[in-house]
Design a protein around this motif. Structure first.
Motif, mmCIF file in Angstrom:
data_model
loop_
_atom_site.group_PDB
_atom_site.id
_atom_site.type_symbol
_atom_site.label_atom_id
_atom_site.label_comp_id
_atom_site.label_asym_id
_atom_site.label_seq_id
_atom_site.Cartn_x
_atom_site.Cartn_y
_atom_site.Cartn_z
ATOM 1 N N VAL A 48 4.806 30.715 -33.746
ATOM 2 C CA VAL A 48 4.329 29.379 -34.094
ATOM 3 C C VAL A 48 4.516 29.123 -35.590
ATOM 4 N N ILE A 49 4.179 30.106 -36.410
ATOM 5 C CA ILE A 49 4.345 29.959 -37.857
ATOM 6 C C ILE A 49 5.815 29.758 -38.209
ATOM 7 N N LEU A 50 6.697 30.567 -37.609
ATOM 8 C CA LEU A 50 8.133 30.424 -37.867
ATOM 9 C C LEU A 50 8.646 29.053 -37.449
ATOM 10 N N HIS A 51 8.179 28.557 -36.322
ATOM 11 C CA HIS A 51 8.609 27.241 -35.861
ATOM 12 C C HIS A 51 8.198 26.160 -36.858
ATOM 13 N N HIS A 52 6.972 26.240 -37.367
ATOM 14 C CA HIS A 52 6.516 25.261 -38.341
ATOM 15 C C HIS A 52 7.274 25.382 -39.668
ATOM 16 N N VAL A 53 7.571 26.604 -40.071
ATOM 17 C CA VAL A 53 8.328 26.811 -41.310
ATOM 18 C C VAL A 53 9.726 26.228 -41.175
ATOM 19 N N TRP A 54 10.378 26.476 -40.047
ATOM 20 C CA TRP A 54 11.727 25.942 -39.834
ATOM 21 C C TRP A 54 11.716 24.424 -39.742
#
Length: 69
Positions: A48-54
């Motif tokens: 989830v964090i990676l998706h938001h960062v991307w």
């Protein structure tokens, strides 16, 4: 991708010595539910964090609680 997220979660929970709200949350979860379930939960949070960062183009900051609720 799932295997890499699982491995990253293992590193966050077991090897990383840097204080991080994600690690603290995962360790508390590990005491309550067991280590395998905690690793899966941390892997999902990382996804989830990676998706938001991307999506946002921001960078991860260790000191800010990252969507831990």
């Amino acid at each position: 991708m799932r295997a890499l997220l699982y491995e990253a979660a293992c590193v966050v929970l077991r090897r990383c010595t840097r204080p991080c709200p994600l690690r603290e949350w995962g360790q508390a979860l590990s005491e309550r539910l067991g280590s395998k379930r905690a690793i899966i939960a941390v892997a999902r949070k990382l996804a989830v964090i990676l998706h938001h960062v991307w999506r946002d183009g921001t960078s991860f900051q260790w000191s800010i609680p990252a969507m831990i609720a």
